[in-house]
Design a protein around this motif. Structure first.
Motif, PDB file in Angstrom:
ATOM      1  N   ARG A   1      20.529   4.932  11.340  1.00  0.00           N
ATOM      2  CA  ARG A   1      21.297   6.180  11.400  1.00  0.00           C
ATOM      3  C   ARG A   1      22.320   6.144  12.542  1.00  0.00           C
ATOM      4  NH1 ARG A   1      18.624   6.282   7.383  1.00  0.00           N
ATOM      5  NH2 ARG A   1      17.499   8.061   6.491  1.00  0.00           N
ATOM      6  N   ASP A   2      22.987   5.003  12.687  1.00  0.00           N
ATOM      7  CA  ASP A   2      24.050   4.864  13.694  1.00  0.00           C
ATOM      8  C   ASP A   2      25.347   4.544  12.947  1.00  0.00           C
ATOM      9  OD1 ASP A   2      25.765   4.264  15.749  1.00  0.00           O
ATOM     10  OD2 ASP A   2      24.333   3.014  16.865  1.00  0.00           O
ATOM     11  N   PRO A   3      26.030   5.566  12.400  1.00  0.00           N
ATOM     12  CA  PRO A   3      27.182   5.312  11.530  1.00  0.00           C
ATOM     13  C   PRO A   3      28.351   4.647  12.247  1.00  0.00           C
ATOM     14  CG  PRO A   3      26.976   7.664  12.021  1.00  0.00           C
ATOM     15  CD  PRO A   3      25.729   7.020  12.528  1.00  0.00           C
ATOM     16  N   ASP A   4      28.567   4.971  13.526  1.00  0.00           N
ATOM     17  CA  ASP A   4      29.694   4.349  14.226  1.00  0.00           C
ATOM     18  C   ASP A   4      29.490   2.845  14.371  1.00  0.00           C
ATOM     19  OD1 ASP A   4      31.014   6.716  14.445  1.00  0.00           O
ATOM     20  OD2 ASP A   4      30.269   7.168  16.467  1.00  0.00           O
ATOM     21  N   ALA A   5      28.270   2.449  14.789  1.00  0.00           N
ATOM     22  CA  ALA A   5      27.979   1.021  14.941  1.00  0.00           C
ATOM     23  C   ALA A   5      28.027   0.323  13.578  1.00  0.00           C
ATOM     24  CB  ALA A   5      26.610   0.820  15.583  1.00  0.00           C
ATOM     25  N   ALA A   6      27.513   1.006  12.547  1.00  0.00           N
ATOM     26  CA  ALA A   6      27.532   0.419  11.203  1.00  0.00           C
ATOM     27  C   ALA A   6      28.968   0.214  10.735  1.00  0.00           C
ATOM     28  CB  ALA A   6      26.775   1.323  10.232  1.00  0.00           C
ATOM     29  N   ARG A   7      29.813   1.255  10.952  1.00  0.00           N
ATOM     30  CA  ARG A   7      31.199   1.134  10.510  1.00  0.00           C
ATOM     31  C   ARG A   7      31.918   0.006  11.230  1.00  0.00           C
ATOM     32  NH1 ARG A   7      32.545   5.919  11.495  1.00  0.00           N
ATOM     33  NH2 ARG A   7      31.987   6.766   9.457  1.00  0.00           N
ATOM     34  N   GLU A   8      31.641  -0.150  12.515  1.00  0.00           N
ATOM     35  CA  GLU A   8      32.264  -1.236  13.278  1.00  0.00           C
ATOM     36  C   GLU A   8      31.896  -2.593  12.685  1.00  0.00           C
ATOM     37  OE1 GLU A   8      34.332  -3.411  16.073  1.00  0.00           O
ATOM     38  OE2 GLU A   8      34.411  -1.250  15.739  1.00  0.00           O
ATOM     39  N   GLN A   9      30.623  -2.771  12.357  1.00  0.00           N
ATOM     40  CA  GLN A   9      30.181  -4.043  11.772  1.00  0.00           C
ATOM     41  C   GLN A   9      30.793  -4.248  10.377  1.00  0.00           C
ATOM     42  OE1 GLN A   9      28.315  -6.418  13.209  1.00  0.00           O
ATOM     43  NE2 GLN A   9      28.105  -5.273  15.123  1.00  0.00           N
ATOM     44  N   PHE A  10      30.795  -3.186   9.571  1.00  0.00           N
ATOM     45  CA  PHE A  10      31.353  -3.302   8.225  1.00  0.00           C
ATOM     46  C   PHE A  10      32.854  -3.596   8.276  1.00  0.00           C
ATOM     47  CE2 PHE A  10      27.788  -0.341   6.628  1.00  0.00           C
ATOM     48  CZ  PHE A  10      27.014  -1.427   6.242  1.00  0.00           C
ATOM     49  N   ASP A  11      33.549  -2.944   9.223  1.00  0.00           N
ATOM     50  CA  ASP A  11      34.989  -3.188   9.340  1.00  0.00           C
ATOM     51  C   ASP A  11      35.274  -4.643   9.701  1.00  0.00           C
ATOM     52  OD1 ASP A  11      35.576  -0.614   8.674  1.00  0.00           O
ATOM     53  OD2 ASP A  11      35.955   0.076  10.729  1.00  0.00           O
ATOM     54  N   GLN A  12      34.487  -5.165  10.635  1.00  0.00           N
ATOM     55  CA  GLN A  12      34.668  -6.569  11.015  1.00  0.00           C
ATOM     56  C   GLN A  12      34.405  -7.482   9.819  1.00  0.00           C
ATOM     57  OE1 GLN A  12      35.835  -7.838  13.867  1.00  0.00           O
ATOM     58  NE2 GLN A  12      36.161  -5.746  14.587  1.00  0.00           N
ATOM     59  N   ALA A  13      33.371  -7.154   9.076  1.00  0.00           N
ATOM     60  CA  ALA A  13      33.049  -7.957   7.891  1.00  0.00           C
ATOM     61  C   ALA A  13      34.195  -7.907   6.881  1.00  0.00           C
ATOM     62  CB  ALA A  13      31.755  -7.463   7.248  1.00  0.00           C
ATOM     63  N   ARG A  14      34.744  -6.704   6.637  1.00  0.00           N
ATOM     64  CA  ARG A  14      35.810  -6.585   5.647  1.00  0.00           C
ATOM     65  C   ARG A  14      37.039  -7.394   6.050  1.00  0.00           C
ATOM     66  NH1 ARG A  14      36.860  -3.709   1.370  1.00  0.00           N
ATOM     67  NH2 ARG A  14      35.027  -2.375   1.630  1.00  0.00           N
ATOM     68  N   ILE A  15      37.412  -7.326   7.308  1.00  0.00           N
ATOM     69  CA  ILE A  15      38.580  -8.087   7.774  1.00  0.00           C
ATOM     70  C   ILE A  15      38.380  -9.578   7.492  1.00  0.00           C
ATOM     71  CG2 ILE A  15      39.835  -8.839   9.838  1.00  0.00           C
ATOM     72  CD1 ILE A  15      39.352  -5.986  10.946  1.00  0.00           C
ATOM     73  N   LEU A  16      37.192 -10.071   7.813  1.00  0.00           N
ATOM     74  CA  LEU A  16      36.913 -11.495   7.620  1.00  0.00           C
ATOM     75  C   LEU A  16      36.889 -11.863   6.142  1.00  0.00           C
ATOM     76  CD1 LEU A  16      34.137 -11.871  10.339  1.00  0.00           C
ATOM     77  CD2 LEU A  16      36.452 -12.795  10.443  1.00  0.00           C
ATOM     78  N   PHE A  17      36.258 -11.029   5.324  1.00  0.00           N
ATOM     79  CA  PHE A  17      36.158 -11.342   3.898  1.00  0.00           C
ATOM     80  C   PHE A  17      37.522 -11.267   3.211  1.00  0.00           C
ATOM     81  CE2 PHE A  17      31.569  -9.552   4.064  1.00  0.00           C
ATOM     82  CZ  PHE A  17      31.092 -10.766   4.506  1.00  0.00           C
ATOM     83  N   GLU A  18      38.326 -10.283   3.572  1.00  0.00           N
ATOM     84  CA  GLU A  18      39.643 -10.165   2.940  1.00  0.00           C
ATOM     85  C   GLU A  18      40.550 -11.318   3.338  1.00  0.00           C
ATOM     86  OE1 GLU A  18      40.968  -6.248   3.960  1.00  0.00           O
ATOM     87  OE2 GLU A  18      40.174  -5.389   2.102  1.00  0.00           O
ATOM     88  N   ALA A  19      40.506 -11.695   4.609  1.00  0.00           N
ATOM     89  CA  ALA A  19      41.343 -12.807   5.061  1.00  0.00           C
ATOM     90  C   ALA A  19      40.935 -14.110   4.387  1.00  0.00           C
ATOM     91  CB  ALA A  19      41.255 -12.943   6.574  1.00  0.00           C
ATOM     92  N   SER A  20      39.654 -14.228   4.042  1.00  0.00           N
ATOM     93  CA  SER A  20      39.142 -15.466   3.450  1.00  0.00           C
ATOM     94  C   SER A  20      39.188 -15.449   1.928  1.00  0.00           C
ATOM     95  CB  SER A  20      37.689 -15.704   3.891  1.00  0.00           C
ATOM     96  OG  SER A  20      37.593 -15.773   5.291  1.00  0.00           O
ATOM     97  N   GLY A  21      39.277 -14.284   1.336  1.00  0.00           N
ATOM     98  CA  GLY A  21      39.193 -14.206  -0.122  1.00  0.00           C
ATOM     99  C   GLY A  21      37.767 -14.303  -0.612  1.00  0.00           C
TER     100      GLY A  21
END
Length: 966
Positions: free
Chosen positions: A854-874
């Motif tokens: 139940r820590d949405p800010d920390a979760a969003r930070e991790q998800f955002d980092q993941a999305r940047i990496l996945f999008e850049a890599s395809g």
């Protein structure tokens, strides 16, 4: 001469339904999907006649038709059937259409089509095992030149086509060109090779091809062939003799009266037809007969001048004889002005065989001499030299050798044919020993790259037998290459025994040869997945190389030592020291020295991949493949592609990784190596999984496992592992897990080598978690952690990162706080290693853990980092996973997904970082081994994506992307 009743220019008989199918396929191509039609039937059954009618109707409807035909006596001229069909067409093509082709494609195409040759030499880097690059260029050419109204390419008599043309057909079947293109191939089913037949069958199963089989015509369909004055029983008798074959019937109808009475001797229809053709020729004046024989030697389409030189007659006599042959309808004017052709290939065959065997030898000799005086290329003369050369004829051997060398890269099967012909003429005396060794070596190479690995191995053993003991280094190189062929055949024990036996023979006599052999022994272990057992060979090779004082040999040994010494991450790590020394040695070598022992860069790049020095690995591997192509070291190309593709994959450059593995698979298919095919399919399975095409990934994995059944080695296990991963990603975690564990030797996985165990444990933990068995998932995660140094390793290696990733996944449900910690640690380790996709996986798991906490800010930070990496890599699969968890927001600031940096490719990000350091385009190009123009193109895209217009603004945007505020 009176000829039995025959109706000239008779209409097409009895093929209405087949003609309708052909024309219907052209209409279907309007959806801009190319199609192939195979028209099959026995000699004379009417394939060509049907296709001529089809071509006329198609052209009348406004579709372009190009026609090429393979020929019986010129079947070793590379790509001849495609050249016949397309050369003048592409030569007259709209320059704007050809401008769609890259410079490399145009250079490659010049190898096939004379109309596209620039005179600047062949393409840089075309090597025999990568001739699929040439086939791709032909595919691109076809796509470029197809007009809006469509294009039909008819290839007749493909059963006589050269091997290169057959391979090109196979490639076009596997990779159909886009556009309104119909490829029609006609052949005799009993004479066509099994490879093309199998390719057509597979394409048919996928709905990309269809086959039209022509059988005998019924009696009531051939009445149009008879003249009105031939009646009743005579018609029936002639029909029975012909077996319903229209060409045989025509030949019988042309038969001079009084020859071979109908039905008198019970002969088969083909024999009767050939007898009838022979009778037509026998009825000619002897001088005219000689011209017919000379024309048959000259070629399928022949010119009077060459025919005159072959016949040994003056041009005026030749022209008069040609007029007589035209009057008898034995030959006809060709579509090429001033040239002629026989009315049917069987007529040419009959004219050729009617000439005496001795006369033909002399005729081919005269043809070869005439072509030599005209400076015709060796490939054009070789056909005649082969049939006229005498043992010991140095000039003939030279022509055949030159033709083979010229064909080796683009048409190695043809090169094999010419080399065998040259060796037949070469005397077996001592004075010719060196020349024989060279030709045998080339023959072994040609056999190897055309998939005849066992023949290649046998030829290499013959080379070794002939090499004297005092050329120890040369023997070591040949034996090393032979050992590699043994490995490609899956004969690992034989490979090792061969190397060890030669090593014993050179012990104490030649240290340089010993180094080469020990390097090969160490390499054999590494290629088999054993990263430690053969380390002693690498260390001994290094010690010998230092004493020999050869920098290139020393660099090769250092590269192997680096690859064979696992990194611990501790201070004073011997693997790290070896790696630094190997890199310094390779970088100090100029290309000319590195070429001699190119394995130095290959093994260095491999070691750097495992050590997390991925950019350095790419730099060295890209240099290695460029030099391998430049120097024709084809035995290294597939291994370099595999290493380079793996490094690209770890860097998150998934599209480039996929391209490397696709190329590796194409080379494996061309060489026929099940080991290379297994490796390429396995890696394609991995990348396809990450990119989100899980159905394709499973199919590739299944093909890899099927291929691996024919080999016994390390990659058979890796194939099963990647198939298991693909099935887990597709939601089929129940399939394949037990089979993999059994194949690996049971629950202790004794067959899995040390360096791979943590990543395999992580995969098994993920599979068990997906099956809803958290306790079992935790057991595998704990084993991964134990084998990677435990939880307190101060400087985690990539193997420890996999262990932490496994822990994050295994503890996610029971202890999300621990999962968040493990996931964050794994993300940092993978980021330091340079592996963005696995770092993104770790961020994704950490985000899920923080969501559970139940820590949405920390979760969003991790998800955002993941999305940047996945999008850049395809990494499409993981983007889908993010969406599955409802993670569609931007960064913490709430920015949209289109924020700067989200869509940058890994290459663009790499260039942006170099721009930020102040490097110029040229300096960046040199650093990344790119052309300045390519850097310019990437920079333009960067400006557009970031919404900036200066290099300084790129640097500012990069700082925001990599260190966002807040």
């Amino acid at each position: 001469m009176r000829v039995a009743a025959f109706r000239e220019h008779a209409p097409l008989a009895g093929r209405g339904s087949e003609l309708a199918r052909l024309t219907g396929t052209v209409r279907l191509s309007a959806d801009r999907v190319s199609r192939l039609i195979a028209v099959t039937g026995e000699p004379g059954i009417g394939k060509t006649r049907l296709l001529r009618e089809f071509a006329a109707l198609t052209e009348a409807a406004g579709t372009t038709v190009r026609w090429g035909r393979a020929t019986e006596f010129e079947r070793h001229v590379p790509f001849e059937v495609f050249v016949n069909a397309l050369d003048d067409y592409v030569g007259a093509a709209d320059p704007q259409r050809l401008a769609q082709l890259s410079d490399d494609e145009r250079a490659l195409l010049g190898e096939v089509f004379p109309a596209l040759r620039t005179g600047r030499g062949g393409p840089v880097g075309l090597v025999d095992v990568e001739r699929h690059r040439l086939y791709r260029a032909v595919r691109a050419l076809l796509e470029a030149i197809v007009p809006a109204s469509g294009l039909v390419v008819v290839l007749d008599d493909v059963h006589w086509a050269d091997d290169a043309s057959i391979e090109l057909c196979e490639h076009l079947l596997r990779h159909p060109p886009r556009g309104r293109l119909v490829l029609v191939v006609a052949f005799r089913p009993r004479q066509v090779g099994p490879r093309l037949a199998a390719a057509i069958q597979l394409a048919t199963a996928h709905g990309q091809a269809e086959t039209i089989e022509l059988g005998p015509l019924p009696f009531d369909e051939v009445t149009a062939l008879f003249r009105d004055d031939l009646k009743g029983s005579a018609r029936r008798s002639l029909y029975e003799e012909s077996g319903g074959n229209p060409f045989y019937l025509e030949a019988l109808l042309r038969r001079p009266l009084g020859t071979a009475p109908a039905g008198s001797d019970g002969r088969r229809a083909p024999d009767l037809a050939l007898l009838a053709l022979a009778a037509e020729l026998d009825a000619l004046d002897p001088g005219v007969q000689r011209v017919a024989h000379a024309a048959a030697v000259a070629g399928d389409v022949f010119e009077p001048e060459l025919t005159a030189e072959i016949a040994g007659q003056d041009p005026a006599t030749i022209l008069a004889a040609l007029d007589e042959l035209i009057r008898r309808d034995l030959i006809r004017p060709s579509a090429q002005p001033g040239r002629f052709e026989f009315r049917h290939p069987l007529v040419r065959q009959a004219a050729y065989e009617a000439a005496g065997a001795g006369w033909r030898v002399g005729a081919h000799g005269r043809a070869a001499a005439a072509l030599g005086q005209r400076s015709a290329p060796p490939a054009q003369r070789a056909h005649h030299v082969e049939r006229s050369g005498r043992p010991g004829d140095s000039d003939a051997i030279g022509v055949l050798s030159d033709a083979a060398i010229g064909a080796m890269n683009s048409a190695p099967a043809t090169a094999v044919h010419w080399l065998r012909a040259a060796l037949r003429l070469l005397p077996g005396t001592a004075e010719h020993a060196t020349r024989r060794l060279i030709l045998l070596g080339l023959l072994a190479k040609g056999l190897g790259v055309t998939g005849r690995l066992e023949e290649s191995r046998d030829m290499l053993h013959e080379v070794v037998r002939l090499l004297p003991a005092d050329v120890a280094e040369q023997r070591a190189q040949v034996i090393g290459f032979t050992a590699m062929i043994e490995q490609l055949l899956g004969r690992h024990a034989e490979s090792r025994a061969l190397l060890e036996n030669e090593l014993r023979s050179v012990a104490g006599r030649n240290e340089a040869a010993a180094v080469i052999l020990k390097i090969r022994l160490a390499a054999a272990g590494l290629l088999g997945g054993d990263f430690s057992a053969d380390r002693r060979w690498a260390e001994e090779a290094l010690a010998h190389a230092r004493r020999v004082g050869d920098p290139a040999l020393t660099a090769a040994a250092l590269g192997l030592c680096a690859a064979a010494t696992p990194l611990t991450g501790a201070d004073g790590d011997p693997g790290s020291e070896r790696l630094h020394e190997a890199a310094a040695s390779v970088d100090a070598l100029v290309d000319g020295d590195l070429m001699r022992h190119l394995e130095a860069a290959v093994w260095l790049g491999w070691a750097e991949m495992y050590a997390g020095r991925l950019h350095d690995g790419v730099r060295h591997l890209e240099r290695a493949i460029g030099l391998a192509r430049q120097t024709g070291q084809t035995h290294l190309v597939t291994y370099i592609l595999m290493s380079l593709g793996s490094t690209y994959g770890l860097l998150g450059r998934l599209a480039e990784a996929s391209a490397c593995f696709t190329d590796a698979l194409e080379t494996a298919l061309l060489t026929g190596s099940h080991e290379l095919r297994t490796m390429a399919l396995t890696q394609q399975c991995w990348i396809s999984s990450w990119r989100g095409d899980t159905d394709t990934a499973v199919l590739l994995g299944e093909q890899a496992v099927e291929s691996a059944a024919r080999i016994q080695g390390w990659y058979s296990l890796i194939a099963r592992a990647m198939l298991l991963q693909a099935r887990v990603y597709r939601g089929d975690a129940e399939l394949g897990l037990e089979a993999f564990i059994e194949a690996a030797g049971g629950s202790e996985l004794p067959a899995i080598k040390t360096m791979a165990r943590p990543s395999i444990f992580e995969l098994l933990s993920m599979a068990e978690s997906a099956r809803g068995r958290p306790e079992r998932a935790k057991e595998w995660a704990d084993r991964a952690l134990a084998e990677s140094g435990g939880p307190d390793v101060p400087a985690p290696t990539v193997f420890a990162a996999f262990a932490r990733l496994a822990q994050a996944n295994a503890t996610l449900s029971a202890d999300p706080s621990a999962a968040a910690r493990w996931g964050s640690e794994a993300a940092r380790a993978f980021t330091e290693f340079g592996d963005p996709v696995d770092a993104g996986r770790a961020h994704l798991l950490a985000g899920r853990a923080y969501s559970a906490l139940r820590d949405p800010d920390a979760a969003r930070e991790q998800f955002d980092q993941a999305r940047i990496l996945f999008e850049a890599s395809g990494a499409g699969y993981y983007l889908t996973q993010l969406d599955r968890f409802g993670v569609r927001a931007g960064r913490r600031s709430g920015a949209a997904e289109s924020e700067p940096g989200a869509q940058l490719t890994s290459r663009e990000l790499e260039i942006a970082r170099l721009v930020a350091t102040g490097l110029t385009n040229r300096q960046i190009a040199e650093r990344l081994f790119l052309s300045p123009r390519t850097v310019e193109t990437h920079l333009g895209r960067l400006y557009a994506k970031l919404g900036v217009s200066t290099r300084a603004a790129v640097a500012h945007a990069l700082d925001w992307i990599e260190r966002p505020p807040g």
